[in-house]
Design a protein around this motif. Structure first.
Motif, PDB file in Angstrom:
ATOM      1  N   SER A  51      -6.897  42.741 -27.676  1.00 24.91           N
ATOM      2  CA  SER A  51      -6.130  43.021 -26.469  1.00 24.91           C
ATOM      3  C   SER A  51      -7.100  43.072 -25.287  1.00 24.91           C
ATOM      4  CB  SER A  51      -5.416  44.361 -26.658  1.00 24.91           C
ATOM      5  OG  SER A  51      -4.891  44.822 -25.468  1.00 24.91           O
ATOM      6  N   LYS A  52      -6.676  42.558 -24.173  1.00 26.09           N
ATOM      7  CA  LYS A  52      -7.426  42.519 -22.908  1.00 26.09           C
ATOM      8  C   LYS A  52      -8.507  41.439 -22.865  1.00 26.09           C
ATOM      9  CE  LYS A  52      -6.481  47.327 -21.764  1.00 26.09           C
ATOM     10  NZ  LYS A  52      -6.134  48.029 -22.981  1.00 26.09           N
ATOM     11  N   ASP A  53      -8.712  40.690 -23.966  1.00 30.86           N
ATOM     12  CA  ASP A  53      -9.616  39.538 -23.917  1.00 30.86           C
ATOM     13  C   ASP A  53      -8.990  38.453 -23.048  1.00 30.86           C
ATOM     14  OD1 ASP A  53     -11.423  40.657 -25.682  1.00 30.86           O
ATOM     15  OD2 ASP A  53     -10.855  39.388 -27.393  1.00 30.86           O
ATOM     16  N   LYS A  55      -4.655  37.595 -19.703  1.00 35.30           N
ATOM     17  CA  LYS A  55      -5.416  38.384 -20.670  1.00 35.30           C
ATOM     18  C   LYS A  55      -4.487  38.704 -21.841  1.00 35.30           C
ATOM     19  CE  LYS A  55      -8.934  40.396 -17.738  1.00 35.30           C
ATOM     20  NZ  LYS A  55      -9.846  39.308 -17.933  1.00 35.30           N
ATOM     21  N   THR A  75      -2.332  40.543 -24.533  1.00 36.97           N
ATOM     22  CA  THR A  75      -1.553  41.779 -24.470  1.00 36.97           C
ATOM     23  C   THR A  75      -1.546  42.507 -25.811  1.00 36.97           C
ATOM     24  OG1 THR A  75       0.449  40.514 -24.929  1.00 36.97           O
ATOM     25  CG2 THR A  75      -0.036  40.970 -22.618  1.00 36.97           C
TER      26      THR A  75
END
Length: 171
Positions: free
Chosen positions: A55-57, A102, A104
């Motif tokens: 997540s957030k990558d 990004k 989620t």
């Protein structure tokens, strides 16, 4: 009668088209349109408990499952909570169809191994830039996917007796 000038595809290409067509984001595309993605696709093997992405990558690729199982999870206070279990023929990492997105959720392999087809974001964007019809078809499928997810979210919210506030989504 077949058009003698139309492109013919190998048996392997035909199998790949059938596989792709089963995935939500390619369902509207003709063989000729799917063929634009073939040179950019590569195969990757993952092992149990391996993280495909966090997540957030940055959303750098769309993934299709040839074999195996992946859990899509969200981080809830130091734990991974599974939101969806996906299997052969399904795609994930769908927001790689968007620009500057990004992740989620986190994607984790739950089978002994998983064979994935990886389609890099830059290759998707190149096809989209040169062929707006392909982009329109795939974005329509993406919109339907997100609409179905919203319907499930709101149904789940109604059934949970309001343990959280939907207004928080927009703050």
């Amino acid at each position: 009668m077949r058009n003698p000038f139309s492109k013919t595809y190998s048996e392997e290409d035909q199998k790949m088209f059938d596989f792709l067509r089963a995935a939500k984001f390619f369902e509207r595309l003709r063989n000729k349109e799917m063929a634009r993605f073939l040179p950019a696709m590569h195969h990757r093997k993952y092992q149990r408990d391996e993280v495909v992405f966090f997540s957030k990558d940055p959303s750098q690729a769309l993934y299709l499952i040839k074999k195996g199982q992946i859990n899509l999870t969200i981080d809830v206070k130091d734990n991974f909570e599974t939101i969806l279990e996906i299997n052969r023929g399904e795609a994930f990492g769908e927001n790689s169809l968007l620009e500057n997105a990004k992740r989620t959720y986190t994607a984790i392999v739950t089978s002994e191994e998983a064979d994935l087809i990886v389609l890099p974001h830059f290759a998707i964007q190149e096809v989209f830039e040169s062929n707006p019809k392909i982009k329109a078809k795939m974005m329509t499928s993406l919109s339907e996917y997100y609409n179905e997810n919203n319907q499930r979210l709101f149904r789940s919210y109604r059934e949970s007796f309001g343990f959280f506030s939907l207004r928080q989504m927009f703050e």
